[in-house]
Design a protein around this motif. Structure first.
Motif, PDB file in Angstrom:
ATOM      1  N   ASP A 173      -2.670   6.953   2.537  1.00  0.00           N
ATOM      2  CA  ASP A 173      -2.075   5.639   2.777  1.00  0.00           C
ATOM      3  C   ASP A 173      -2.709   5.070   4.045  1.00  0.00           C
ATOM      4  N   LYS A 226       0.827  -1.222   0.000  1.00  0.00           N
ATOM      5  CA  LYS A 226       0.000   0.000   0.000  1.00  0.00           C
ATOM      6  C   LYS A 226       0.850   1.256   0.000  1.00  0.00           C
ATOM      7  N   SER A 227       1.832   1.299   0.918  1.00  0.00           N
ATOM      8  CA  SER A 227       2.628   2.523   1.055  1.00  0.00           C
ATOM      9  C   SER A 227       3.463   2.755  -0.198  1.00  0.00           C
ATOM     10  N   SER A 252       5.056   4.663   7.194  1.00  0.00           N
ATOM     11  CA  SER A 252       6.256   4.417   6.390  1.00  0.00           C
ATOM     12  C   SER A 252       6.674   5.585   5.516  1.00  0.00           C
ATOM     13  N   ASP A 310      -1.343   5.477   8.627  1.00  0.00           N
ATOM     14  CA  ASP A 310      -1.021   4.181   9.217  1.00  0.00           C
ATOM     15  C   ASP A 310      -0.374   4.421  10.573  1.00  0.00           C
TER      16      ASP A 310
HETATM   17 MG   LIG Z   1       2.124   0.756   4.778  1.00  0.00          MG
END
Ligand SMILES: [Mg+2]
Ligand SMILES: Nc1ncnc2c1ncn2[C@@H]1O[C@H](COP(=O)(O)OP(=O)(O)OP(=O)(O)O)[C@@H](O)[C@H]1O
Length: 289
Positions: free
Chosen positions: A138, A38-39, A67, A62
């Motif tokens: 994110d 995802k990131s 991240s 997140d």
């Molecule tokens: Mg992530």
């Protein structure tokens, strides 16, 4: 005849102008399962959209494993304005905000529900995002508190679901997808990450290490679009770790091109989604894809 009426659906999310007033499209990047990319996808998608001329921000919500600082190579804290608003950090033409900017490296993140959801509100209301075409969000993995709060507080234009091709990941992706459908956030489509590997010495080969077509299958089953495959590429991890995402570090690579094509697919769909006004959305017109 005696069956109880189905529960009322939550209202369709339409930008009313009070939340993130100068952001055109808010796009959540989500998955049912952690570690599917995802990131990585958020950052490279944002950069690809920015390269095509759009003004783009990334909001990393997140709370358990932010991240963005690592992926974008940021080692500074955001500044506050005299009005106590937070200025996003700018890098590579993107405006960025992450809980990670406020944490010492290696400090444990023990956030209980209310604190985590409070942070989402602050990022939405107190960060000076300014004028943006896209705000990429994110998401944390799964369908927990933060994800739900976000869908309630942010006027999301739509969500993209990231998955890998294997069955376990696609089952989780379905769960993530149905969360958005339940709260009436349109699912823009499914992205399959780490789809195949092409060895540098065999540029015409594609080895589907986790099985082929899982992303397309869930997209078909759930009636949403499939947006594309991103190959497994050791440079993604390596350039991510150096804070130089692959779209800027190796723009000529097939992987960067895959992200750029997906960004184009997202941009095309988002425009269609955002066009209807409230009165049209509330009526019974069905839109042709
Ligand atoms: Mg992530
Ligand atoms: N296409 C790819 N090729 C190679 N490595 C990849 C690819 N996509 C992601 N990775 C690597 O996989 C790991 C997980 O990626 P990432 O952190 O983006 O996933 P995530 O879904 O955001 O995880 P989390 O659920 O923990 O937030 C990272 O080390 C990343 O560099």
């Amino acid at each position: 005849m005696n069956a109880p009426a189905p529960p009322a659906k939550p209202p369709v999310q339409v930008k009313d102008g009070s939340i993130l007033p100068r952001v055109k499209y808010c796009i959540a990047v989500a998955s049912g399962k952690g570690g599917v990319g995802k990131s990585t996808t958020s950052v490279n998608l944002a950069l690809a959209l920015q390269k095509s001329g759009a003004k783009v921000g990334i909001m990393d919500v997140d709370v358990y494993g932010p991240s963005l600082p690592l992926l974008m190579g940021i080692h500074q804290q955001p500044q506050a304005t005299p009005e106590k608003k937070i200025l996003p950090i700018e890098k590579d033409g993107l405006r960025l905000m992450s809980l990670g900017f406020f944490l010492e490296e290696d400090s444990p993140v023990i956030w209980r529900g209310p604190m985590a959801t409070g942070m989402v509100s602050q990022f939405v209301k107190d960060v000076v995002w300014g004028e943006l075409d896209y705000l990429i969000i994110d998401m944390p993995p799964g369908t927990g508190d933060v994800a739900l709060t976000l869908t309630q507080q942010v006027p999301l234009t739509g969500a993209v679901i990231v998955t890998t091709s294997n069955d376990l990941s696609t089952v989780d992706a379905r769960r993530g997808l149905s969360m958005f459908q339940k709260v009436d956030v349109p699912v823009i489509g499914v992205i399959e990450n780490m789809s195949y590997f092409t060895p540098p010495e065999l540029p015409d080969k594609k080895y589907y290490l986790f099985g082929q077509g899982g992303g397309q299958r869930i997209a078909d089953t759930l009636g949403v679009d499939f947006l594309g495959e991103v190959p497994i590429d050791p440079r993604v991890a390596e350039s991510g770790d150096r804070g130089r995402p692959i779209v800027v570090d190796h723009p000529e690579s097939d992987t960067a091109k895959a992200f750029s094509n997906i960004a184009q697919e997202v941009a095309n769909r988002v425009e269609k989604l955002a066009k209807p006004s409230i009165s049209i959305l509330d009526s019974n017109i069905t839109w042709e894809k």
